[in-house]
Scaffold this active site. Structure first.
Site, mmCIF file in Angstrom:
data_model
loop_
_atom_site.group_PDB
_atom_site.id
_atom_site.type_symbol
_atom_site.label_atom_id
_atom_site.label_comp_id
_atom_site.label_asym_id
_atom_site.label_seq_id
_atom_site.Cartn_x
_atom_site.Cartn_y
_atom_site.Cartn_z
ATOM 1 N N GLU A 16 0.806 -1.209 0.000
ATOM 2 C CA GLU A 16 0.000 0.000 0.000
ATOM 3 C C GLU A 16 0.850 1.273 0.000
ATOM 4 O O GLU A 16 0.323 2.363 -0.256
ATOM 5 C CB GLU A 16 -0.937 -0.007 1.211
ATOM 6 C CG GLU A 16 -1.977 -1.116 1.139
ATOM 7 C CD GLU A 16 -2.777 -1.310 2.420
ATOM 8 O OE1 GLU A 16 -3.876 -1.899 2.347
ATOM 9 O OE2 GLU A 16 -2.304 -0.885 3.506
ATOM 10 N N GLY A 57 -12.937 -4.349 2.039
ATOM 11 C CA GLY A 57 -14.028 -5.136 1.485
ATOM 12 C C GLY A 57 -15.284 -4.297 1.359
ATOM 13 O O GLY A 57 -15.645 -3.552 2.274
ATOM 14 N N ILE A 109 -13.287 -9.553 7.292
ATOM 15 C CA ILE A 109 -14.693 -9.911 7.090
ATOM 16 C C ILE A 109 -14.819 -10.768 5.834
ATOM 17 O O ILE A 109 -14.490 -10.325 4.732
ATOM 18 C CB ILE A 109 -15.569 -8.650 6.963
ATOM 19 C CG1 ILE A 109 -15.355 -7.715 8.157
ATOM 20 C CG2 ILE A 109 -17.036 -9.051 6.832
ATOM 21 C CD1 ILE A 109 -15.642 -8.350 9.503
ATOM 22 N N MET A 144 -9.408 -2.866 8.648
ATOM 23 C CA MET A 144 -8.866 -3.119 9.980
ATOM 24 C C MET A 144 -8.077 -1.962 10.607
ATOM 25 O O MET A 144 -7.521 -2.146 11.696
ATOM 26 C CB MET A 144 -7.979 -4.369 9.931
ATOM 27 C CG MET A 144 -8.726 -5.617 9.453
ATOM 28 S SD MET A 144 -7.662 -7.064 9.231
ATOM 29 C CE MET A 144 -7.265 -7.454 10.934
ATOM 30 N N GLU A 145 -8.015 -0.803 9.953
ATOM 31 C CA GLU A 145 -7.201 0.284 10.507
ATOM 32 C C GLU A 145 -7.841 1.670 10.471
ATOM 33 O O GLU A 145 -7.546 2.516 11.330
ATOM 34 C CB GLU A 145 -5.856 0.388 9.755
ATOM 35 C CG GLU A 145 -4.929 -0.779 9.903
ATOM 36 C CD GLU A 145 -5.227 -1.903 8.922
ATOM 37 O OE1 GLU A 145 -4.909 -3.056 9.245
ATOM 38 O OE2 GLU A 145 -5.787 -1.609 7.837
ATOM 39 N N ASP A 168 -12.282 -6.833 -2.383
ATOM 40 C CA ASP A 168 -13.184 -7.983 -2.294
ATOM 41 C C ASP A 168 -14.548 -7.491 -1.845
ATOM 42 O O ASP A 168 -14.731 -6.311 -1.551
ATOM 43 C CB ASP A 168 -12.635 -9.037 -1.318
ATOM 44 C CG ASP A 168 -12.458 -8.485 0.104
ATOM 45 O OD1 ASP A 168 -13.438 -8.507 0.857
ATOM 46 O OD2 ASP A 168 -11.347 -8.025 0.435
#
Length: 232
Positions: A13, A79, A156, A176-177, A200
């Site tokens: 990233e 996601g 997820i 997650m962040e 996704d």
């Protein structure tokens, strides 16, 4: 905004951004390497914070304390929680919340952080609007949306959990962040924006789609960040 902190959780990233940066100094703190220099003519610090909310929150605090950044941009993948947001598209944060914060046993709604002024941390409107305009220009092959980022320390990948995040939080994407970065930015009174390219659909196909699409998704975000800095 004289100095911008740019955070990605994973190397993929931030690697493209680091390759374009004129690095003046590299500082290591808490196991994170902070690349201090200029990117697109702007003073910036690029850092890979690692996975999860604790790493992300600590990273913002170091950027605030050690580098005195004026704003934080978080780039990465997520996601999708919205049917119309497809793999490859980008979501620009309106706000962010922590979906795994649950003190409902004491009467709080899921996601509410007790004794906090707010649990839904608003993104900076100027950063967000500029990011959307830049994205439409430099990534014309994809769609860009405004939306809520919902974050938790879990990947997820099942329909039931996805439906819960949509129902409870009206989320646009899950990762997650982002909300931890938003939370830490709020506490430090720093403007922030989270940029998320969709890797996704956050459902039962996620474990297959994510490895295939994560690199292309991250590249879209990197292109956006690089061009956004020139506008600030």
């Amino acid at each position: 905004m004289n100095k911008i902190g740019i955070i990605g959780a994973m190397e993929l990233e931030v690697s493209e951004l680091k390759s374009k940066m004129e690095v003046k100094n590299v500082v290591e703190r808490a196991g994170m390497k902070f690349f201090d220099g200029t990117l697109s003519g702007k003073d910036a610090v690029i850092v890979q914070c690692g996975i999860g909310k604790v790493n992300a929150g600590m990273c913002v605090q170091i950027l605030a304390d050690l580098f005195n950044v004026d704003a934080v941009i978080n780039t990465g993948v997520a996601g999708s929680l919205r049917a119309e947001v497809n793999i490859g598209d980008i979501i620009i944060s309106t706000d962010a919340c922590e979906h795994d914060m649950d003190v409902s046993a004491l009467g709080y709604e899921p996601g509410i952080i007790p004794q906090m002024e707010t649990s839904f941390f608003k993104a900076d409107s100027t950063l967000a609007s500029k990011a959307k305009a830049v994205c439409e220009r430099v990534n014309p092959e994809i769609s860009v949306y405004d939306g809520r980022i919902v974050s938790g320390d879990q990947f997820i990948s099942d329909g039931a959990t996805k439906d819960r995040l949509i129902k409870l939080f009206d989320g646009s994407c899950a990762e997650m962040e982002g909300a931890a970065i938003a939370h830490a930015a709020f506490l430090n009174k720093l403007p922030y924006v989270v940029l998320r390219a969709i890797s996704d659909k956050a459902d039962d196909s996620a474990h297959m789609d994510y490895p295939e699409f994560e690199r292309a998704a991250a590249a879209h975000c990197a292109r956006l960040v690089d061009n956004l800095l020139a506008e600030l």
